[in-house]
Design an enzyme around this catalytic site. Structure first.
Site: not given
Ligand code: AMP
Ligand code: MG
Length: 508
Positions: A86-87, A107, A119-120, A177, A245-246, A255
């Site tokens: 997502g980002r 990232k 917000d990516g 993952r 997913d991590n 991650d």
């Molecule tokens: P994480 O908890 O960081 O492993 O993220 C879990 C999911 O949320 C993953 O698919 C990330 O890409 C997405 N994600 C986390 N933060 C953001 C962000 N600020 N914008 C878009 N996607 C996000």
């Molecule tokens: Mg992640």
């Protein structure tokens, strides 16, 4: 660089090809020249001259092939459906100077079709934490992603308050993952066989020799994951968000969010403030690794020659792989042979650290000071192991403050421990000398870990535009097993026993 972009040749349902969205006015945060040399990034003048633009998303070299990956996952034990990059973007895959495949993943690079409500972007604070953590883990010898560098920008990013947008070029041996398979199982099951072949051929080619290559591959993933988690436990690392997913299929740490390194020893420690039930507490990590494997493996039942009993056989080695690695590692940290008696001493030691709230890293290192003082001092120069002798003094002072029960327990334990060390160094040949034992302990017990407070100081300075502390920590954590002149007292100082914890949450 030796480009080897292979993910982009897989079925297009698995990813979305797109460039990064540029950050405003990116500036250099830190550049990891050791990683640049390993990737041979440093042999390319354009890459060297334009690295800030590349990380800022303003310039995409011709040989890059950026894409966001689709994946799914179980988050905090619940099926979360489609997630995906997502980002972040997989920018390129390259062979490093040892011939190993490495992914370059940017990232904080902007919106993708998988951004959901996000917000990516990534903020400077979490980018610095990820940068320093990957570096710290790699240098203590734990399989982990690392990074080529990071940039900070004028792009505002809203979290609890407005923060500076940043981007990190993560370098990892793999970005597949566990959740990739969960995505395929739900959204494109016809791709499972082809994708499994890709995983085996790319990351586990040796499994092709086995009678059942898929079963062998799954067993290897299980074993590597168990080994990685054992290594985390030994160093006192808590990942914080072990969602499916991590976790990478190569058993390499991936991650970084609300991770932490153990300070005062407390097995039930929860570093992640958002983890209200303690699902991902330090002591739960081995069981969660097993839980993750258990939800992951059944997807492979769709493949020929894989049934329930094959999968049970693949999962079976998890516990032994973990236990053997963990127990051998504990014995190495104590300088003792791997035996039942050593394990008794090890668990007594862990209990003592827990009961009296002692610093995990410093206390192990203090044992070097103890052996030196009690068994080696008259044979060696008096300034040897000065840092470790000082750690021992601090440990003794803390036990004294804790009261007579604490000092009595310590007295009993240290006598039994020193006897075991003496026995280890005088058993029948070939045996290690005391000096060899101490030297080997010094390579199993780091002097420096990334304490939350250390990262916090570097973040505060970087937020006002000064990256000198990031650089100092980068240098310090490059050689974590060596006492260094650039260290400050804060680098080896645990928080006061009653200090409130720094709030580290999922917000990043
Ligand atoms: P994480 O908890 O960081 O492993 O993220 C879990 C999911 O949320 C993953 O698919 C990330 O890409 C997405 N994600 C986390 N933060 C953001 C962000 N600020 N914008 C878009 N996607 C996000
Ligand atoms: Mg992640």
């Amino acid at each position: 660089m030796n480009y080897q972009n292979s993910y982009v040749r897989l079925d297009p349902r698995l990813y979305h090809r797109q460039p990064p969205t540029p950050l405003d006015n990116p500036k250099a945060g830190h550049f990891n020249s050791a990683v640049a040399a390993r990737l041979e990034w440093d042999k390319d003048e354009t890459l060297m001259a334009r690295w800030v633009e590349i990380l800022g998303g303003q310039y995409v070299p011709e040989d890059f092939s950026p894409l966001s990956m689709a994946y799914a996952g179980h988050q905090f034990g619940q099926w979360a459906g489609q997630l995906g990059d997502g980002r972040g973007l997989l920018m390129a895959q390259v062979l490093d100077n040892t011939g190993k495949l490495q992914d370059l993943h940017l990232k904080g690079s902007g919106l993708t079709p998988y951004s959901r409500m996000g917000d990516g972007r990534a903020v400077l604070r979490s980018t610095i934490r990820e940068y320093l953590c990957g570096h710290a883990l790699n240098n203590v010898g734990i399989a982990s992603s690392d990074a080529l560098g990071f940039v900070v920008s004028e792009t505002p990013v809203r979290r609890e308050r407005m923060e500076q947008g940043a981007a990190l070029m993560r370098v990892a041996d793999c970005h597949i993952r566990l959740g990739h398979i969960e995505w395929i199982a739900s959204f494109a099951p016809d791709l499972l066989a082809e994708f499994t072949d890709y995983m085996i051929d790319t990351y586990y080619p040796e499994c092709r020799q086995a009678a059942n290559p898929v079963a062998e591959f799954l067993t290897q993933v299980v074993t590597r994951t168990a080994h990685m988690i054992a290594d985390w436990q030994l160093i006192g690392f808590a990942h914080g968000v072990m969602n499916t997913d991590n976790l990478s299929i190569t058993g390499s740490t991936l991650d970084f969010g609300p991770f932490g390194f153990m300070e005062r020893f407390n097995p039930s420690w929860i570093n992640n403030h958002s983890d209200h039930t303690g699902r991902y507490s330090y002591q739960n990590q081995p069981a969660i690794g097993h839980w993750n494997m258990n939800v992951w493996l059944p997807h492979f039942m769709r493949l020929p020659n894989i049934d329930r009993s094959t999968l049970a056989d693949c999962l079976e080695p998890y516990e032994t792989a973990f236990m053997t690695r963990y127990q051998q590692g504990l014995c190495r940290k104590l300088g003792l042979p791997f035996s039942r008696d050593s394990m008794v001493l090890a668990f007594e030691w862990l209990t003592l650290m827990e009961d009296y709230n002692l610093d995990y890293t410093n206390s192990f290192r203090a044992l070097i000071g103890l052996i030196y003082k009690e068994l080696l001092a008259d044979q060696t120069a008096s300034d040897s192991y000065a840092h470790e002798q000082q750690l021992l003094q601090i440990l003794l002072a803390e036990l004294n403050t804790a009261g007579t029960e604490a000092t009595t327990e310590w007295q009993g334990w240290q006598t039994r421990y020193l006897n075991a060390i003496k026995a280890a160094s005088t058993a029948e040949a070939p045996v290690p000398s005391l000096t060899e034992i101490v030297e080997s302990m010094a390579t199993a017990n780091p002097v420096y870990i990334l304490r939350n407070g250390m990262a916090q100081t570097a973040i505060e300075q970087a937020t006002s535009g000064d990256f000198a502390e990031v650089d100092r920590l980068y240098q310090l954590l490059s050689s974590p097993y060596q006492v260094q002149p650039i260290a400050t007292p804060a680098d080896t100082q645990p928080p006061a026993p009653d200090a409130p914890m720094l709030p580290i949450s999922c917000s990043s």
